[in-house]
Design a protein around this motif. Structure first.
Motif, PDB file in Angstrom:
ATOM      1  N   UNK A   7      27.946  -4.851 -27.042  1.00  0.00           N
ATOM      2  CA  UNK A   7      26.713  -4.478 -26.357  1.00  0.00           C
ATOM      3  C   UNK A   7      26.032  -5.538 -25.631  1.00  0.00           C
ATOM      4  N   UNK A   8      26.113  -6.861 -25.927  1.00  0.00           N
ATOM      5  CA  UNK A   8      25.713  -7.996 -25.478  1.00  0.00           C
ATOM      6  C   UNK A   8      26.903  -8.383 -24.151  1.00  0.00           C
ATOM      7  N   UNK A   9      27.988  -8.246 -24.675  1.00  0.00           N
ATOM      8  CA  UNK A   9      29.094  -8.841 -23.986  1.00  0.00           C
ATOM      9  C   UNK A   9      29.483  -8.066 -22.696  1.00  0.00           C
ATOM     10  N   UNK A  10      29.374  -6.796 -22.775  1.00  0.00           N
ATOM     11  CA  UNK A  10      29.788  -5.877 -21.519  1.00  0.00           C
ATOM     12  C   UNK A  10      28.704  -6.082 -20.270  1.00  0.00           C
ATOM     13  N   UNK A  11      27.431  -6.362 -20.438  1.00  0.00           N
ATOM     14  CA  UNK A  11      26.807  -6.465 -19.195  1.00  0.00           C
ATOM     15  C   UNK A  11      27.243  -7.876 -18.766  1.00  0.00           C
ATOM     16  N   UNK A  12      27.469  -8.839 -19.499  1.00  0.00           N
ATOM     17  CA  UNK A  12      28.091  -9.986 -19.026  1.00  0.00           C
ATOM     18  C   UNK A  12      29.224  -9.970 -18.080  1.00  0.00           C
ATOM     19  N   UNK A  13      30.163  -9.171 -18.938  1.00  0.00           N
ATOM     20  CA  UNK A  13      31.472  -8.919 -18.119  1.00  0.00           C
ATOM     21  C   UNK A  13      31.270  -8.233 -16.690  1.00  0.00           C
ATOM     22  N   UNK A  14      30.577  -7.444 -16.637  1.00  0.00           N
ATOM     23  CA  UNK A  14      29.968  -6.704 -15.409  1.00  0.00           C
ATOM     24  C   UNK A  14      29.433  -7.434 -14.212  1.00  0.00           C
ATOM     25  N   UNK A  15      28.556  -8.532 -14.821  1.00  0.00           N
ATOM     26  CA  UNK A  15      28.079  -9.498 -14.043  1.00  0.00           C
ATOM     27  C   UNK A  15      29.238 -10.363 -13.371  1.00  0.00           C
ATOM     28  N   UNK A  16      29.845 -10.668 -14.181  1.00  0.00           N
ATOM     29  CA  UNK A  16      31.267 -11.576 -13.674  1.00  0.00           C
ATOM     30  C   UNK A  16      32.229 -10.993 -13.012  1.00  0.00           C
ATOM     31  N   UNK A  17      32.352  -9.534 -13.057  1.00  0.00           N
ATOM     32  CA  UNK A  17      33.418  -8.726 -12.183  1.00  0.00           C
ATOM     33  C   UNK A  17      32.704  -8.659 -11.053  1.00  0.00           C
ATOM     34  N   UNK A  18      31.336  -8.216 -10.886  1.00  0.00           N
ATOM     35  CA  UNK A  18      30.679  -8.207  -9.719  1.00  0.00           C
ATOM     36  C   UNK A  18      30.516  -9.485  -8.809  1.00  0.00           C
ATOM     37  N   UNK A  19      30.548 -10.726  -9.469  1.00  0.00           N
ATOM     38  CA  UNK A  19      30.530 -11.757  -8.809  1.00  0.00           C
ATOM     39  C   UNK A  19      31.937 -12.101  -8.073  1.00  0.00           C
ATOM     40  N   UNK A  20      32.915 -11.787  -9.034  1.00  0.00           N
ATOM     41  CA  UNK A  20      34.072 -11.962  -8.231  1.00  0.00           C
ATOM     42  C   UNK A  20      34.563 -11.037  -7.165  1.00  0.00           C
ATOM     43  N   UNK A  21      33.913  -9.810  -7.304  1.00  0.00           N
ATOM     44  CA  UNK A  21      34.249  -8.843  -6.137  1.00  0.00           C
ATOM     45  C   UNK A  21      33.437  -9.486  -5.022  1.00  0.00           C
ATOM     46  N   UNK A  22      32.033  -9.685  -5.241  1.00  0.00           N
ATOM     47  CA  UNK A  22      31.454 -10.421  -4.089  1.00  0.00           C
ATOM     48  C   UNK A  22      31.955 -11.636  -3.338  1.00  0.00           C
ATOM     49  N   UNK A  23      32.618 -12.418  -4.084  1.00  0.00           N
ATOM     50  CA  UNK A  23      33.287 -13.681  -3.671  1.00  0.00           C
ATOM     51  C   UNK A  23      34.528 -13.353  -2.970  1.00  0.00           C
ATOM     52  N   UNK A  24      35.194 -12.409  -3.246  1.00  0.00           N
ATOM     53  CA  UNK A  24      36.497 -11.722  -2.577  1.00  0.00           C
ATOM     54  C   UNK A  24      36.265 -10.953  -1.550  1.00  0.00           C
ATOM     55  N   UNK A  25      34.959 -10.743  -1.078  1.00  0.00           N
ATOM     56  CA  UNK A  25      34.667  -9.967   0.003  1.00  0.00           C
ATOM     57  C   UNK A  25      34.714  -8.375  -0.012  1.00  0.00           C
ATOM     58  N   UNK A  26      35.026  -7.881  -1.214  1.00  0.00           N
ATOM     59  CA  UNK A  26      35.172  -6.419  -1.385  1.00  0.00           C
ATOM     60  C   UNK A  26      33.775  -5.719  -1.154  1.00  0.00           C
ATOM     61  N   UNK A  27      33.796  -4.533  -0.591  1.00  0.00           N
ATOM     62  CA  UNK A  27      32.840  -3.734  -0.351  1.00  0.00           C
ATOM     63  C   UNK A  27      32.730  -2.416  -0.867  1.00  0.00           C
ATOM     64  N   UNK A  28      31.657  -1.867  -1.136  1.00  0.00           N
ATOM     65  CA  UNK A  28      31.452  -0.560  -1.780  1.00  0.00           C
ATOM     66  C   UNK A  28      31.797   0.581  -0.684  1.00  0.00           C
ATOM     67  N   UNK A  29      31.677   0.233   0.751  1.00  0.00           N
ATOM     68  CA  UNK A  29      32.218   0.874   1.809  1.00  0.00           C
ATOM     69  C   UNK A  29      33.632   1.340   1.828  1.00  0.00           C
ATOM     70  N   UNK A  30      34.315   0.516   1.029  1.00  0.00           N
ATOM     71  CA  UNK A  30      35.883   0.921   0.949  1.00  0.00           C
ATOM     72  C   UNK A  30      36.044   1.903   0.045  1.00  0.00           C
ATOM     73  N   UNK A  31      35.301   2.450  -0.921  1.00  0.00           N
ATOM     74  CA  UNK A  31      35.497   3.355  -2.024  1.00  0.00           C
ATOM     75  C   UNK A  31      35.493   4.798  -1.292  1.00  0.00           C
ATOM     76  N   UNK A  32      36.500   5.403  -1.811  1.00  0.00           N
ATOM     77  CA  UNK A  32      36.852   6.906  -1.303  1.00  0.00           C
ATOM     78  C   UNK A  32      36.487   7.724  -2.436  1.00  0.00           C
ATOM     79  N   UNK A  33      35.461   8.260  -2.387  1.00  0.00           N
ATOM     80  CA  UNK A  33      34.748   8.871  -3.616  1.00  0.00           C
ATOM     81  C   UNK A  33      35.544  10.538  -3.694  1.00  0.00           C
ATOM     82  N   UNK A  34      36.161  10.842  -4.787  1.00  0.00           N
ATOM     83  CA  UNK A  34      36.767  12.061  -4.937  1.00  0.00           C
ATOM     84  C   UNK A  34      36.702  12.466  -6.479  1.00  0.00           C
ATOM     85  N   UNK A  35      36.933  13.807  -6.895  1.00  0.00           N
ATOM     86  CA  UNK A  35      37.199  14.186  -8.060  1.00  0.00           C
ATOM     87  C   UNK A  35      38.049  13.100  -9.010  1.00  0.00           C
TER      88      UNK A  35
END
Length: 336
Positions: free
Chosen positions: A188-216
């Motif tokens: 429960x404590x570790x997952x928010x840390x993992x999420x923050x770390x993954x978001x930081x990596x995504x931001x550093x690599x230039x990934x954007x939510x605009x690239x997401x294709x939402x579908x079922x």
């Protein structure tokens, strides 16, 4: 009862983690890889935090020692966050077969770290044979082209290897520290840390939510990797880690390629090569050798020897009694 619980935790961890690769392969058509990982941990963090708040008291949820803090950092930072981020990044530069083999070095790396940090977990020669057989079985299951392992992009293999090393080191550190928190609270404590770390990596690599294709299909894939391969898999895996130790718990990563191969065959119409069947049996043989360490034949020899000695003593006593009864007979009536 303990053996049944351990087996259940091992099976759940293997199945849910194995399904990750099937869901990830489907979901990566709609999500950038690091954002996919980050959203996965966002959802898992919310669900686990809600469960922990209901299940545990405030005292149980509060880290009280340095070991608790290190356990949380190792859980969220190394085993979950960094390992998964490196896995998804490295997979961009390598095939899934190469990724499966490199990441399956985790059980091999765990005894190396355990030899340094743990005094009560050592790999015996018999265990080493079982480990090597398991790794060979993984290689047969994914059936890579040998040229892919030798050639190709060295950067991808290095990143995947770093991910496997991160997971192995984190598991050993969790076992080393004298933590008072339960495995569920650590998650429960570790997952928010993992999420923050993954978001930081995504931001550093230039990934954007605009690239997401939402579908079922995208929502289904995200739901599986968040709930089943996220919450349930980590609850089972870290409970298994506390029960069996780092070396045996990380054997789930030998079963994961088996589950992902069968899942791809059943759900994605992927072909299972005949050599993969040999790989399944090889992994099973490795597990059989590892499991046989719990049966110490020598410890049973004294009891067997004692039983034989009791039989021999009883026989000698009866013979002595017969000789005594014959000696006590009157001379005129002694039988021939």
């Amino acid at each position: 009862m303990i053996a049944r619980r351990t087996l259940a935790l091992f099976a759940l961890s293997s199945v849910f983690f194995g399904g990750t690769f099937v869901a990830a392969k489907a979901g990566l058509e709609y999500f950038p890889p690091l954002l996919f990982v980050a959203f996965r941990f966002d959802i898992a963090a919310v669900i686990t935090a809600a469960y922990a708040a209901i299940r545990f008291s405030r005292t149980d949820l509060t880290p009280r020692t340095a070991g608790d803090v290190v356990g949380i950092l190792a859980t969220g930072g190394l085993v979950i966050g960094l390992a998964n981020s490196l896995l998804f990044v490295g997979q961009q530069y390598a095939t899934s077969a190469v990724g499966a083999i490199v990441f399956s070095l985790n059980p091999i790396l765990t005894p190396v770290f355990a030899a340094v940090f743990l005094s009560n977990e050592r790999l015996s020669p018999r265990g080493a044979v079982g480990m090597v057989l398991g790794l060979l079985g993984v290689a047969l299951v994914v059936s890579p082209d040998p040229s892919m392992l030798v050639g190709g992009d060295a950067l991808g293999r290095a990143i995947l290897f770093a991910g496997a090393a991160s997971a192995a080191l984190g598991a050993v550190l969790i076992r080393r520290v004298d933590a008072t928190l339960s495995s569920t609270v650590r998650i429960a404590w570790g997952l928010p840390l993992a999420a923050a770390l993954s978001h930081a990596f995504a931001l550093a690599s230039g990934e954007s939510t605009a690239a997401i294709a939402w579908s079922s299909e995208a929502i289904l894939a995200l739901g599986y990797v968040s709930v089943f391969a996220g919450v349930l898999a980590y609850l089972a895996y870290f409970a298994l880690l506390d029960e069996t130790g780092a070396i045996r718990a990380n054997l789930v990563f030998y079963v994961v390629p088996v589950v992902s191969t069968l899942g791809g065959w059943a759900l994605l119409d992927e072909r299972v090569a005949p050599l993969a069947i040999v790989g399944f049996l090889t992994i099973f043989a490795g597990f059989a050798i590892l499991g046989s360490e719990s049966i110490d034949v020598r410890s049973r020899l004294p009891s067997a020897a004692a039983l034989l000695e009791d039989v021999r003593s009883d026989r000698d006593a009866r013979c002595a009694e017969d000789r005594s009864s014959v000696a006590d007979e009157s001379k005129g009536y002694r039988s021939d």
